[in-house]
Design an enzyme around this catalytic site. Structure first.
Site, PDB file in Angstrom:
ATOM      1  CG  ASP A  49      29.155  49.322  33.631  1.00 39.64           C
ATOM      2  OD1 ASP A  49      28.980  50.479  33.196  1.00 39.64           O
ATOM      3  OD2 ASP A  49      29.205  49.041  34.842  1.00 39.64           O
ATOM      4  CE  LYS A  71      42.857  11.425  36.655  1.00 37.88           C
ATOM      5  NZ  LYS A  71      43.056  10.452  37.731  1.00 37.88           N
TER       6      LYS A  71
END
Ligand code: 1AE
Length: 387
Positions: free
Chosen positions: A161, A86
């Protein structure tokens, strides 16, 4: 009682001690003075406490809160939700650091290979490692993939990759692993060198473990993982499979989480301290002088957290983004020998193509250590310069 200590930078009106008390109580027991003495006695060991509350400028505070460790479970989602759940929504608050007690940290495995393990696989000990990235691979077929992998593998140590290449019909994950394995075996036969190819582990989060196991069965020898798109616990879960495959953590998305001076998490904390703890063997980050530069302080902190002594293995820092051979000397000067120098455009953009591009990086390393370089390095410097 062991504690997790969180350090925050907060820009807010108010007195530092009052703000700190509000966090310490609000993120643990909720209220204190309203409690009965009996409840206080019971809840004392769950209550956060203020370690430091300093006004460092006008309406600007450095606050350290100690959270009881037994308030959280052994995972990143509970730690981060407690210390910055929060609170991350409450205006200009930045989480600068987390100090975790050794008794707690032992529930996290850290890297499986670490620096020594990666060097043992590659049998390269005396120099920085060189990594290259598939480029222009989206929309291409298997023949293109094989040819670009082969060219890269002829000169570099590790190939990753493109992080934006997923498990697509043109180039399925399993095909890349199987065809990649054959190419690396061919390169081993031709050159005697071991090369790692990190296939991008992607897809729905709940399929990742199964896909990682498939990758191992098919012979993958490294995994690339967009950890910040999935969350640290996903990496932790993959590491806990103990597959015997190194994991490369890509920084994609982390700019949104760390890029602001006023909001989010510190780059060093997220990309390195926590990602190493979660199990990344290699930590990619944007170098301070590349195409999407981090500040020197952020980059230094990333490298420091990757390499500092801990009860678990070290991660290899991988300065990246806009790197070319002319920057090799600066990279080694700034971050030392135990790094992976990573480039996409700086390899494939070489005037004589990908093989020469990879070689130019190795020649740049030779030059750094006072040995003779070569034509590929000279051509790269002519094109990109040395800064
Ligand atoms: C910060 C990660 C770098 C990366 O993944 C990437 O694709 C870099 O490409 P180049 O070297 O900037 O072309």
């Amino acid at each position: 009682m062991s504690e997790i200590i969180a350090t925050y930078h907060i820009k807010k009106q108010g007195d530092s001690q009052t703000l700190a008390n509000k966090i310490a109580i609000g993120l643990t027991v909720g209220s204190w003075t309203d409690l009965t003495l009996e409840d206080q006695a019971h809840l004392k060991k769950y209550k956060g406490s203020v370690v430091e509350a300093v006004e460092i400028g006008e309406n600007e505070h450095r606050i350290k809160i100690a959270y009881p460790e037994h308030n959280v479970t052994k995972d990143f989602s509970s730690i981060l939700t407690t210390v910055f759940g929060k609170l991350s929504l409450d205006g200009k608050v930045k989480l600068l650091d987390l100090e975790l007690h050794q008794d707690y940290v032992k529930h996290f495995k850290g890297p499986a290979f670490g620096i020594g393990g990666i060097r043992d696989v590659l049998k390269v000990y005396e120099r920085p490692l060189v990594m290259s990235i598939f480029k222009g691979i989206i929309g291409r077929d298997v023949a293109f993939f094989k040819s670009q992998l082969y060219e890269q593998a002829l000169s570099v140590d590790i190939i990753k990759d493109d992080e934006i290449l997923y498990d697509v019909p043109e180039l399925p994950f399993e095909t890349r692993i199987q065809e990649g394995k054959k190419i690396l075996e061919q390169v081993k036969e031709e050159t005697g060198r071991n090369v790692l190819y990190a296939v991008n582990l992607s897809g729905p989060v709940f399929s990742l473990k199964e896909k990682a196991i498939t990758a191992q069965k098919l012979g993958a020898n490294a995994l690339l993982f967009n950890v910040h798109a999935y969350g640290l616990d996903a990496l932790k879960g993959l590491r806990e499979l103990d597959l015997g495959i190194p994991i490369l953590a890509h920084p994609a998305l982390s700019g949104a989480l760390c890029g602001s001076d006023d909001y989010g998490l510190d780059y060093g904390l997220l990309l390195s301290k926590l990602t190493r703890l979660a199990g990344a063997d290699l930590i990619l980050f944007p170098a301070p002088y590349g195409s999407v530069p981090l500040s020197t302080e952020d980059a230094n902190r990333i490298v420091q957290y990757a390499l500092e002594e801990q009860p678990y293995k070290k991660s290899l820092p991988v300065p990246s983004a806009g790197i070319h051979p002319g920057l090799v000397a600066q990279l080694i000067d700034d971050f030392g020998k135990d790094i992976v120098i990573n480039a996409g455009g700086g390899v494939h953009g070489h005037p004589r193509g990908t093989v020469a591009g990879g070689r130019a990086f190795l020649e740049a390393i030779e030059v750094y250590y006072g040995r003779s370089g070569g034509q590929a390095y000279e051509e790269a410097v002519k094109l990109w310069g040395t800064s």
